[in-house]
Structures are given as structure tokens and as C-alpha cells.
Design a protein around this motif. Structure first.
Motif, PDB file in Angstrom:
ATOM      1  N   SER A 172      64.076  57.714  51.685  1.00  0.00           N
ATOM      2  CA  SER A 172      62.623  57.501  51.781  1.00  0.00           C
ATOM      3  C   SER A 172      61.987  57.339  50.409  1.00  0.00           C
ATOM      4  O   SER A 172      61.063  56.533  50.235  1.00  0.00           O
ATOM      5  CB  SER A 172      61.971  58.666  52.531  1.00  0.00           C
ATOM      6  N   ALA A 173      62.458  58.107  49.424  1.00  0.00           N
ATOM      7  CA  ALA A 173      61.901  58.005  48.080  1.00  0.00           C
ATOM      8  C   ALA A 173      62.095  56.601  47.516  1.00  0.00           C
ATOM      9  O   ALA A 173      61.188  56.023  46.887  1.00  0.00           O
ATOM     10  CB  ALA A 173      62.546  59.040  47.168  1.00  0.00           C
ATOM     11  N   VAL A 174      63.270  56.023  47.740  1.00  0.00           N
ATOM     12  CA  VAL A 174      63.535  54.653  47.272  1.00  0.00           C
ATOM     13  C   VAL A 174      62.651  53.657  48.010  1.00  0.00           C
ATOM     14  O   VAL A 174      62.069  52.736  47.405  1.00  0.00           O
ATOM     15  CB  VAL A 174      65.021  54.303  47.452  1.00  0.00           C
ATOM     16  N   LEU A 175      62.518  53.816  49.319  1.00  0.00           N
ATOM     17  CA  LEU A 175      61.704  52.889  50.109  1.00  0.00           C
ATOM     18  C   LEU A 175      60.238  52.966  49.717  1.00  0.00           C
ATOM     19  O   LEU A 175      59.530  51.937  49.678  1.00  0.00           O
ATOM     20  CB  LEU A 175      61.865  53.192  51.599  1.00  0.00           C
ATOM     21  N   ILE A 176      59.740  54.138  49.415  1.00  0.00           N
ATOM     22  CA  ILE A 176      58.350  54.282  48.969  1.00  0.00           C
ATOM     23  C   ILE A 176      58.145  53.573  47.629  1.00  0.00           C
ATOM     24  O   ILE A 176      57.139  52.876  47.412  1.00  0.00           O
ATOM     25  CB  ILE A 176      57.963  55.767  48.863  1.00  0.00           C
ATOM     26  N   ALA A 177      59.116  53.744  46.740  1.00  0.00           N
ATOM     27  CA  ALA A 177      59.017  53.066  45.438  1.00  0.00           C
ATOM     28  C   ALA A 177      59.011  51.547  45.618  1.00  0.00           C
ATOM     29  O   ALA A 177      58.256  50.826  44.954  1.00  0.00           O
ATOM     30  CB  ALA A 177      60.167  53.495  44.546  1.00  0.00           C
ATOM     31  N   LEU A 178      59.826  51.040  46.529  1.00  0.00           N
ATOM     32  CA  LEU A 178      59.873  49.596  46.789  1.00  0.00           C
ATOM     33  C   LEU A 178      58.586  49.109  47.437  1.00  0.00           C
ATOM     34  O   LEU A 178      58.144  47.972  47.204  1.00  0.00           O
ATOM     35  CB  LEU A 178      61.063  49.275  47.695  1.00  0.00           C
ATOM     36  N   THR A 179      57.964  49.966  48.248  1.00  0.00           N
ATOM     37  CA  THR A 179      56.709  49.593  48.886  1.00  0.00           C
ATOM     38  C   THR A 179      55.633  49.298  47.847  1.00  0.00           C
ATOM     39  O   THR A 179      54.757  48.456  48.050  1.00  0.00           O
ATOM     40  CB  THR A 179      56.241  50.712  49.836  1.00  0.00           C
ATOM     41  N   GLY A 180      55.719  49.978  46.715  1.00  0.00           N
ATOM     42  CA  GLY A 180      54.752  49.742  45.641  1.00  0.00           C
ATOM     43  C   GLY A 180      54.791  48.326  45.116  1.00  0.00           C
ATOM     44  O   GLY A 180      53.786  47.830  44.556  1.00  0.00           O
ATOM     45  N   LEU A 181      55.917  47.633  45.258  1.00  0.00           N
ATOM     46  CA  LEU A 181      55.990  46.227  44.838  1.00  0.00           C
ATOM     47  C   LEU A 181      55.107  45.347  45.711  1.00  0.00           C
ATOM     48  O   LEU A 181      54.507  44.375  45.241  1.00  0.00           O
ATOM     49  CB  LEU A 181      57.439  45.744  44.911  1.00  0.00           C
ATOM     50  N   PHE A 182      55.004  45.676  46.990  1.00  0.00           N
ATOM     51  CA  PHE A 182      54.169  44.921  47.923  1.00  0.00           C
ATOM     52  C   PHE A 182      52.702  45.317  47.828  1.00  0.00           C
ATOM     53  O   PHE A 182      51.804  44.495  48.031  1.00  0.00           O
ATOM     54  CB  PHE A 182      54.638  45.143  49.368  1.00  0.00           C
ATOM     55  N   LEU A 183      52.486  46.583  47.562  1.00  0.00           N
ATOM     56  CA  LEU A 183      51.114  47.110  47.595  1.00  0.00           C
ATOM     57  C   LEU A 183      50.751  47.732  46.259  1.00  0.00           C
ATOM     58  O   LEU A 183      50.638  48.955  46.124  1.00  0.00           O
ATOM     59  CB  LEU A 183      50.994  48.151  48.718  1.00  0.00           C
ATOM     60  N   PRO A 184      50.596  46.920  45.231  1.00  0.00           N
ATOM     61  CA  PRO A 184      50.288  47.468  43.904  1.00  0.00           C
ATOM     62  C   PRO A 184      48.965  48.221  43.871  1.00  0.00           C
ATOM     63  O   PRO A 184      48.770  49.113  43.043  1.00  0.00           O
ATOM     64  CB  PRO A 184      50.263  46.227  43.009  1.00  0.00           C
ATOM     65  N   ARG A 185      48.024  47.852  44.783  1.00  0.00           N
ATOM     66  CA  ARG A 185      46.732  48.540  44.774  1.00  0.00           C
ATOM     67  C   ARG A 185      46.876  50.004  45.204  1.00  0.00           C
ATOM     68  O   ARG A 185      46.003  50.823  44.928  1.00  0.00           O
ATOM     69  CB  ARG A 185      45.770  47.838  45.741  1.00  0.00           C
ATOM     70  N   PHE A 186      47.947  50.309  45.885  1.00  0.00           N
ATOM     71  CA  PHE A 186      48.167  51.684  46.367  1.00  0.00           C
ATOM     72  C   PHE A 186      49.225  52.409  45.534  1.00  0.00           C
ATOM     73  O   PHE A 186      49.900  53.315  46.022  1.00  0.00           O
ATOM     74  CB  PHE A 186      48.601  51.659  47.835  1.00  0.00           C
TER      75      PHE A 186
ATOM     76  N   PHE B  54      48.972  54.507  43.109  1.00  0.00           N
ATOM     77  CA  PHE B  54      48.745  55.939  42.877  1.00  0.00           C
ATOM     78  C   PHE B  54      49.100  56.785  44.101  1.00  0.00           C
ATOM     79  O   PHE B  54      49.887  57.741  43.994  1.00  0.00           O
ATOM     80  CB  PHE B  54      47.298  56.191  42.460  1.00  0.00           C
ATOM     81  N   PRO B  55      48.550  56.464  45.298  1.00  0.00           N
ATOM     82  CA  PRO B  55      48.938  57.289  46.463  1.00  0.00           C
ATOM     83  C   PRO B  55      50.426  57.193  46.794  1.00  0.00           C
ATOM     84  O   PRO B  55      51.027  58.160  47.253  1.00  0.00           O
ATOM     85  CB  PRO B  55      48.075  56.732  47.598  1.00  0.00           C
ATOM     86  N   LEU B  56      51.020  56.017  46.550  1.00  0.00           N
ATOM     87  CA  LEU B  56      52.456  55.896  46.794  1.00  0.00           C
ATOM     88  C   LEU B  56      53.262  56.753  45.823  1.00  0.00           C
ATOM     89  O   LEU B  56      54.298  57.325  46.189  1.00  0.00           O
ATOM     90  CB  LEU B  56      52.887  54.430  46.691  1.00  0.00           C
ATOM     91  N   ALA B  57      52.762  56.827  44.566  1.00  0.00           N
ATOM     92  CA  ALA B  57      53.432  57.687  43.591  1.00  0.00           C
ATOM     93  C   ALA B  57      53.357  59.157  44.015  1.00  0.00           C
ATOM     94  O   ALA B  57      54.321  59.915  43.883  1.00  0.00           O
ATOM     95  CB  ALA B  57      52.809  57.496  42.210  1.00  0.00           C
ATOM     96  N   ILE B  58      52.190  59.538  44.551  1.00  0.00           N
ATOM     97  CA  ILE B  58      52.045  60.909  45.050  1.00  0.00           C
ATOM     98  C   ILE B  58      52.984  61.154  46.228  1.00  0.00           C
ATOM     99  O   ILE B  58      53.637  62.203  46.338  1.00  0.00           O
ATOM    100  CB  ILE B  58      50.581  61.179  45.458  1.00  0.00           C
ATOM    101  N   ALA B  59      53.050  60.142  47.124  1.00  0.00           N
ATOM    102  CA  ALA B  59      53.937  60.272  48.281  1.00  0.00           C
ATOM    103  C   ALA B  59      55.399  60.406  47.842  1.00  0.00           C
ATOM    104  O   ALA B  59      56.152  61.232  48.373  1.00  0.00           O
ATOM    105  CB  ALA B  59      53.773  59.066  49.204  1.00  0.00           C
ATOM    106  N   GLU B  60      55.799  59.595  46.869  1.00  0.00           N
ATOM    107  CA  GLU B  60      57.181  59.664  46.385  1.00  0.00           C
ATOM    108  C   GLU B  60      57.466  61.017  45.747  1.00  0.00           C
ATOM    109  O   GLU B  60      58.530  61.620  45.985  1.00  0.00           O
ATOM    110  CB  GLU B  60      57.427  58.544  45.383  1.00  0.00           C
ATOM    111  N   ALA B  61      56.504  61.507  44.943  1.00  0.00           N
ATOM    112  CA  ALA B  61      56.688  62.813  44.316  1.00  0.00           C
ATOM    113  C   ALA B  61      56.775  63.918  45.371  1.00  0.00           C
ATOM    114  O   ALA B  61      57.566  64.867  45.245  1.00  0.00           O
ATOM    115  CB  ALA B  61      55.545  63.095  43.349  1.00  0.00           C
TER     116      ALA B  61
END
Length: 573
Positions: free
Chosen positions: A316-330, A332-339
Motif C-alpha cells: 500500500s505504501a508503494v501504491l500511495i506513492a505512485l498515486t502521487g504521480l497522478f494526483l500531484p495536487r494531493f 501533501f495528504p498522500l504523503a501523510i497517508a503514506e507516512a
């Protein structure tokens, strides 16, 4: 035993019995967290044979011992072996015995009956006291034969010489390592002295002295019922792959005693005294099994769920990081989710390590499987539980072995007259072996299917990754792909193998293939033993050998399973 022998051995026997009782009683105040706060009463198991047996039983009773008798034959038949004085003593001692087990006559004769009685005594004693002239065996069933049998079983023998000028000794394989238990001449020994008797009692009956092992024992004795099962990741995995539907038991267990009541009630009804004449107090054994079994199920589900969650969180951590490529506007929240996912991973691992889910699961399951067959072995009267590990001075024996032995001791000797040994063994096959055969077949099949399906899904994901890479090359060769298309292929080529790796990780960590193989091998071995037990021509000795073999087979399966999982602790992956 003649008058000279009695004068020679009398003071030594009284002293030995007194020292052993005092040494054992001293264990309770030394370990108040382990022993119940009830008065200690030593017990003597004897065949009440004419001579030394009867003399030893009378001496023990005078010192406050309880007497349990194991007779090689029905009382009226056995009594014919005594003269008038011996018969009167036998009747008096029989009336003072708490329990009396009468073994059936053997077709091969009285020698075989006496051998079986000796074997039964060894099965139900911690230390054998032999009033013996030291001469080699002059046939089966005599003192020398019983002494040899005890030493082979790892039971220490206190040899009290019956003639002047001969030193009394304690013979025991536990005094040294790698001892040939069949060689009486070179058997390690200690002189019979108060200090060595106290040391022997503490080594044989006392709890483990190794501090971590003693801590684990105290931890187990302090366990509470854990009916709620909040970790359901592993049951969800089984349901997701079609192995086992999600049931109520995945979320909560029954009260521990109630969870095993039906199974043990069926066993009691099929093997009880009204059918075969022999009765055993099973209440404490049933409770001991229920607690170990239910705690093992609880921690097994938590441990396996912890591993399933860790691999899922890593992916899941890898998938969340990859999601950031699609949704650069998010971002910060994706970084929090990954952490948060990584923090959950770390917390799950640290909590599992600190609470020792892995150790508690393995040890409690091993304890349950050591206690389970004791009910059948007790009913046969002659059988002993399998020996696991080395017992001796300074040994770091497992607390599981010590506790199981304590449960065996607390159950005491069976009582009654064994009227139909063949019928009893057939009932044991139905109520003990056949359920285990069905369980191992079912478990082996489930684990094989789970392993196969995890393998299929993992391979499919890696194949999809290869296909994604090929499509990416083809698209770029045909036309200039957009940025979004490039991102899609990047996510696919990174995300799919990440999920596949997590699935393969769960598969490898669970070792489902090897577990299935071990279960099926155990089922086959038990099936062969069950068929051999079903032979009505078997003697009681043969039936006992097979019952012990069945118990050893089940214990061996659990031991191999534990070795396989022993290093698979919950850790960072």
C-alpha cells in the motif's frame, strides 16, 4: 524379602521416602506463582507384590504417602500368587489404596502380565525405587527388567541394595549426555545421600530453572481468556481466496471450557468406565487442553494476521506513492497517508514482537497437542506420553514438557478393571485418531489450495506487468504517447509487481505448501496406525505400543511445524 534383606534395606528406604517427600514439598514455597496453594501429598505407585513391594508400600503409608496400585491381574487371580501372610498384607494394602488398576490376563502368560504392570508403574512414576539384589534379569517382568525399562524411558532409578557391603546408588541417564540407556554397567550414578535426593527431586519434579523459560511458564499460567479476536486479516485472506468462509469464530471464541466440551464429552461417552471398566479423572486434562488450544488459536490468528497486514501495508505504501504521480495536487495528504501506513507497519511489528505473538502461538499449540492424547494413553493404563527433549541435571528443558508432565502426574493412575482392551482401543481409534486424520486431511487440502491460488494470482500479476511493459514499448513506437499515458504505464509496471511481491511474501512466510505436505504425511501415518490398532488379535502390549506411536506421530508433526516456523517471527519485511 527375607529378614536379613529387610534389616538391611529398612533404614535406607524410610530415609529415601522421607527425603523425597521433603524435597518435593519444598518446591511449592520456592515457586508460589507456579504451584497451587494446596497441601502437598506424596504418592507411591506399586504392584503390591509379595515381599519388597508390600514392604515399601507399608513404609510409604506410614510416612503419609497416598497409595495407588497397579495390579498385573484381576485381584482374585493375582491374590493366588501370595502365601497366607502375603495375601493378608495384600488385602490390607488394597483397602488403603486410593486407586487400583487391574490389568487383564495376557494370553502369553503371567510373565507378560508382570511386565505390563512394571511398564504401567514406570508410566505413572517420576522416580523408581528398586529394592534389588543387583542381579541380572532372570526373565521378563522381574525387578532387573523393570529397572532396565525405566532407564530406557529416562526415569531415574534409586537402587537400594538388599545386601550388606553393596552401595546404594541413583542411576539416571539425565546425569550425563549421550548415554547408552541399555548399558547398566556404565550407567551414570550418584550415591544415595540427602543432598543428591533433594537435587534429584528438584531436577525431575521442579519447574525449569532457566530464567527465560521460567518466565514463559509463569506468563502462560497468568494468561486470561481472550474471547474477542480483533485481528481478522488472516480469516479475511482465507475467505477472499475461497478457502474458508468468514464465520463468527473469526471474531470471537466461546468460553474456553465450552469450546472443547462437546468433543471431550463424546470421548468420555465412548471410552468411559461403564463400557470398558477403566476410569480416569479427565476434568483437569480437559481444562488444560482447552486453555492451551484456545490461546493457540487466538495468537495464531493474530500472528498470521500481523504478517498479512504487514505485506499489505508494504504494498500500500508503494501504491500511495505512485498515486502521487497522478494526483500531484494531493501530494501533501498522500504523503501523510503514506507516512501513516508506514507507521502502522512499524507499530504492528513492534507490538507483535513485544507481545510475543509468534512464541505464544507456537508454544501453546505444542502444549495443546501434548495434552490431547494423554486421555487415551491414560485409559490404556500401561502407556506413557512421548518423551520430548532431554531431562537431567542443569538441562534447559522446555516449560511445555514440564507442564505437560505435571498434567500427566496430576491425573494420577486410572482406576478399575480393564475388561475389554480391544474394544477400548477401537473406541480410541474412533474418538482420537480418526478425528485427527480427518483434520489433517482437511487442513492439508486447504493449505495446498491456498498456496496454489496465491501462486496463481502472483504469477498473473507479474504477467500483467510484462504485458504492460510490452504495451508501453508498442505505444511509444506507434505514436507519441501523452504524459498521462506514460504515467499509467509507470504505475502499472511498478504497482502490479508490488502487489504480486506482497502476495508471494504472504505465501512464503505462511509456508502453506510445506504445512500441507506435513499434514498429509501425518494423516497417512495415523491411518496406518489406526488400521494396525483395529486388529482384534493385538495383545495389550501391542495396543499400547501403537497408541504411543500415534501420540509420538502427532507430537513429531507439531515439532516439525514448530521448527519450520521458529524463525518466522514478525519482523520488518
Amino acid at each position: 524379602m527375607d529378614a536379613d534383606a529387610e534389616r538391611c534395606v529398612a533404614p535406607h528406604l524410610t530415609s529415601v521416602l522421607r527425603e523425597l517427600a521433603e524435597a518435593t514439598a519444598a518446591l511449592k514455597p520456592m515457586h508460589p506463582k507456579i504451584f497451587e496453594d494446596v497441601p502437598f501429598v506424596p504418592q507411591l505407585v506399586s504392584a503390591l507384590a509379595e515381599g519388597a513391594d508390600q514392604y515399601g508400600a507399608m513404609a510409604a503409608i506410614e510416612l503419609g504417602y497416598r497409595l495407588q496400585a497397579i495390579l498385573p491381574l484381576p485381584q482374585e487371580d493375582y491374590r493366588q500368587d501370595f502365601d497366607a501372610v502375603g495375601a493378608r498384607k495384600f488385602d490390607a494394602l488394597r483397602g488403603q489404596a486410593d486407586r487400583i488398576l487391574e490389568l487383564p490376563p495376557q494370553h502369553s502368560g503371567r510373565e507378560e502380565s508382570y511386565t505390563l504392570a512394571g511398564r504401567a508403574i514406570i508410566a505413572h512414576c517420576d522416580i523408581l525405587i528398586a529394592l534389588w539384589d543387583g542381579e541380572p534379569a532372570r526373565g521378563t517382568g522381574g525387578t532387573a527388567d523393570v529397572v532396565s525399562m525405566a532407564l530406557r524411558r529416562g526415569v531415574p532409578v534409586i537402587h537400594l541394595a538388599m545386601q550388606t557391603g553393596v552401595t546404594s546408588r541413583i542411576l539416571w541417564t539425565g546425569y550425563e549426555e549421550f548415554v547408552d540407556s541399555t548399558d547398566l554397567e556404565s550407567m551414570p550414578f550418584r550415591l544415595v545421600e540427602p543432598a543428591t535426593l533433594h537435587a534429584l527431586a528438584h531436577a525431575v519434579i521442579g519447574p525449569p530453572t532457566h530464567p527465560p523459560t521460567l518466565d514463559d511458564l509463569e506468563h502462560y499460567l497468568g494468561e486470561r481468556q481472550r474471547r474477542a479476536r480483533p485481528r481478522i486479516e488472516y480469516p479475511l485472506l482465507l475467505a477472499l481466496f475461497g478457502i474458508k468462509p468468514l464465520r463468527r469464530s473469526a471474531f470471537a471464541s466461546e468460553r474456553y471450557e465450552e469450546a472443547t466440551c462437546v468433543e471431550w464429552l463424546n470421548f468420555r461417552n465412548s471410552c468411559g468406565p461403564e463400557r470398558f471398566g477403566v476410569d480416569v479423572t479427565l476434568t483437569d486434562l480437559e481444562r488444560s487442553f482447552a486453555w492451551a488450544d484456545q490461546l493457540a488459536q487466538h495468537f495464531g490468528q493474530i500472528y498470521r494476521s500481523g504478517h498479512a497486514l504487514n505485506f499489505t501495508l508494504a504494498a500500500s505504501a508503494v501504491l500511495i506513492a505512485l498515486t502521487g504521480l497522478f494526483l500531484p495536487r494531493f501530494a501533501f495528504p498522500l504523503a501523510i497517508a503514506e507516512a501513516s501506513v508506514i507507521a502502522t507497519f512499524v507499530a504492528n511489528t513492534l507490538i507483535g514482537s513485544r507481545q510475543q505473538w509468534h512464541r505464544r502461538w507456537l508454544e501453546y499449540r505444542q502444549l495443546a497437542e501434548r495434552v490431547r492424547p494423554m486421555r487415551s494413553l491414560k485409559l490404556l493404563g500401561v502407556a506413557s506420553p512421548p518423551i520430548a527433549g532431554r531431562q537431567g541435571e542443569g538441562s534447559t528443558a522446555s516449560w511445555i514438557e514440564w507442564y505437560a508432565r505435571a498434567q500427566w502426574r496430576a491425573a494420577g493412575c486410572p482406576t478399575g478393571r480393564l475388561t475389554d482392551a480391544t474394544g477400548l482401543t477401537q473406541a480410541i481409534v474412533r474418538e482420537e485418531l480418526e478425528p485427527q486424520i480427518r483434520y489433517n486431511h482437511g487442513s492439508g487440502h486447504q493449505m495446498h489450495v491456498l498456496d496454489h491460488r496465491l501462486h496463481q494470482v502472483g504469477i498473473m500479476l507479474f504477467c500483467l506487468t510484462i504485458l504492460s511493459c510490452i504495451l508501453s514499448v508498442v505505444v511509444n513506437l506507434i505514436s507519441h504517447a501523452s504524459h498521462e499515458v506514460h504515467l499509467m504505464f509507470i504505475v502499472a509496471s511498478a504497482g502490479l509487481p508490488t502487489i504480486g511481491a506482497a502476495i508471494f511474501g504472504i505465501r512464503m512466510q505462511g509456508d502453506f505448501c510445506s504445512t500441507a505436505e506435513r499434514s498429509l504425511i501425518t494423516a497417512d501415518d495415523l491411518t496406518r496406525i489406526a488400521k494396525a490398532l483395529d486388529n482384534p488379535a493385538n495383545s495389550l502390549a501391542r495396543q499400547t505400543d501403537l497408541a504411543e506411536a500415534a501420540a509420538a506421530t502427532m507430537l513429531s508433526d507439531v515439532a516439525e511445524w514448530r521448527r519450520a516456523y521458529n524463525l518466522r517471527t514478525l519482523q520488518f519485511v
